[in-house]
Scaffold this motif. Structure first.
Motif, PDB file in Angstrom:
ATOM      1  N   MET A 156       0.885  -1.158  -0.290  1.00 46.95           N
ATOM      2  CA  MET A 156       0.039  -0.584  -0.294  1.00 46.95           C
ATOM      3  C   MET A 156       1.132   1.314   0.307  1.00 46.95           C
ATOM      4  O   MET A 156       0.820   1.687  -0.667  1.00 46.95           O
ATOM      5  N   ALA A 157       1.731   1.337   0.952  1.00 47.72           N
ATOM      6  CA  ALA A 157       2.685   2.237   0.576  1.00 47.72           C
ATOM      7  C   ALA A 157       3.672   3.073   0.042  1.00 47.72           C
ATOM      8  O   ALA A 157       3.783   4.325  -0.194  1.00 47.72           O
ATOM      9  N   VAL A 161       5.213   6.065  -3.997  1.00 48.14           N
ATOM     10  CA  VAL A 161       6.628   6.522  -4.509  1.00 48.14           C
ATOM     11  C   VAL A 161       7.055   5.368  -5.806  1.00 48.14           C
ATOM     12  O   VAL A 161       7.809   5.543  -6.639  1.00 48.14           O
ATOM     13  N   LEU A 162       6.370   3.854  -5.832  1.00 47.43           N
ATOM     14  CA  LEU A 162       7.227   3.231  -6.444  1.00 47.43           C
ATOM     15  C   LEU A 162       8.148   2.406  -6.965  1.00 47.43           C
ATOM     16  O   LEU A 162       8.389   2.617  -8.021  1.00 47.43           O
ATOM     17  N   LEU A 163       8.500   2.193  -5.817  1.00 54.56           N
ATOM     18  CA  LEU A 163      10.052   1.160  -5.732  1.00 54.56           C
ATOM     19  C   LEU A 163       9.975   0.644  -5.310  1.00 54.56           C
ATOM     20  O   LEU A 163      10.981  -0.583  -5.611  1.00 54.56           O
ATOM     21  N   LEU A 164       8.682  -0.844  -5.296  1.00 58.47           N
ATOM     22  CA  LEU A 164       8.866  -2.415  -5.507  1.00 58.47           C
ATOM     23  C   LEU A 164       9.008  -2.830  -6.845  1.00 58.47           C
ATOM     24  O   LEU A 164       7.955  -2.505  -7.617  1.00 58.47           O
ATOM     25  N   PRO A 165       9.895  -3.653  -7.626  1.00 60.00           N
ATOM     26  CA  PRO A 165      10.041  -4.339  -8.176  1.00 60.00           C
ATOM     27  C   PRO A 165       8.682  -5.100  -8.294  1.00 60.00           C
ATOM     28  O   PRO A 165       8.306  -5.684  -7.385  1.00 60.00           O
ATOM     29  N   VAL A 186      -8.778   7.414  -3.099  1.00 55.90           N
ATOM     30  CA  VAL A 186      -7.812   8.263  -1.783  1.00 55.90           C
ATOM     31  C   VAL A 186      -6.280   7.430  -1.680  1.00 55.90           C
ATOM     32  O   VAL A 186      -5.659   6.993  -1.214  1.00 55.90           O
ATOM     33  N   LEU A 187      -5.878   8.171  -3.201  1.00 55.59           N
ATOM     34  CA  LEU A 187      -4.019   8.103  -3.352  1.00 55.59           C
ATOM     35  C   LEU A 187      -3.344   8.792  -2.457  1.00 55.59           C
ATOM     36  O   LEU A 187      -2.506   8.559  -2.291  1.00 55.59           O
ATOM     37  N   ILE A 193      -3.260   5.164   5.291  1.00 51.04           N
ATOM     38  CA  ILE A 193      -4.403   3.890   5.244  1.00 51.04           C
ATOM     39  C   ILE A 193      -2.821   2.290   5.682  1.00 51.04           C
ATOM     40  O   ILE A 193      -3.432   1.716   6.155  1.00 51.04           O
ATOM     41  N   ALA A 194      -1.794   2.671   4.800  1.00 55.96           N
ATOM     42  CA  ALA A 194      -1.085   1.884   5.354  1.00 55.96           C
ATOM     43  C   ALA A 194      -0.573   1.451   6.864  1.00 55.96           C
ATOM     44  O   ALA A 194      -0.918   0.451   7.117  1.00 55.96           O
TER      45      ALA A 194
END
Length: 222
Positions: A156-157, A161-165, A186-187, A193-194
């Motif tokens: 969720m977090a 940031v979109l860092l996870l592969p 709710v972006l 939320i996370a």
């Protein structure tokens, strides 16, 4: 006062004796419906006693819980721990299975299906242990269920940031929670939320540990 003839009196007596000899109709009770039978069968184990917890089982499980919670706190993504990488891969298998499993129920559930898959499997395992009144199995599967909340919170977090592969090297268009939070508007509340999800995970794991200890005390006093 009208007189009752002997003939009428004899007829009344015969009718009364006939009524006395007539069988009494018994009303058969209708059987419960299918849903009622299923519900009764589902909740029936609640009346059975829990299996006792020996001290050695509590001690070993407590050590495992403590070590796992320490690793979750210090190495959540499993960069340095073989055990954490293994646990994440198990959760990932159920996550990926959830997408096709829920794809028949529309786009939203298809996207949400990954998270539902990794949460439902531990719940099914816990329900199976609950039916057997297996105290230790129920506590461990409950701990596993809430551990998945931490995985979900990380995902969720990452929505902003979109860092996870992602699997297969896919881009942001395949990010489950970015898509869901965007659809739900709710972006901007991603962090809140996370954080709430992560807190629920920690509280749930601790509650599973406390419950196991309480069941040990109960079995010790009986």
């Amino acid at each position: 006062m009208p007189l009752i003839s002997k003939k009428d009196n004899n007829k009344s007596s015969r009718d009364f004796r006939k009524f006395e000899r007539s069988p009494v109709l018994q009303v058969e009770e209708s059987e419960p419906g299918l849903m009622a039978q299923l519900w009764t069968r589902a909740v029936e184990p609640a009346s059975y006693p829990w299996k006792p917890v020996p001290f050695w089982a509590l001690a070993v499980t407590s050590v495992c819980f403590a070590v796992l919670m320490y690793l979750l706190k210090t190495d959540l993504l499993g960069h340095h721990s073989f055990w954490m990488r293994g646990l994440h891969r198990v959760n990932l298998v159920f996550h990926e299975f959830g997408h096709p499993a829920f794809s028949f129920f529309g786009q939203t559930l298809s996207i949400l299906g990954g998270t539902l898959g990794q949460l439902l499997i531990p719940l099914v395992v816990m329900a199976a242990f609950w039916r057997q009144r297996d105290t230790l199995g129920c506590a461990v599967s409950g701990f596993w269920f809430f551990e998945n909340f931490l995985d979900v919170a990380v995902y969720m977090a990452d929505a902003q940031v979109l860092l996870l592969p992602l699997i297969g090297g896919l881009g942001s268009e395949a990010h489950d929670w970015r898509n869901l939070f965007t659809m739900w508007g709710v972006l901007g509340k991603t962090s809140m939320i996370a954080g709430t999800t992560q807190t629920l995970g920690w509280l749930g794991m601790f509650a599973a540990w406390v419950w196991l200890s309480w069941r040990w005390l109960c079995s010790k006093n009986t």
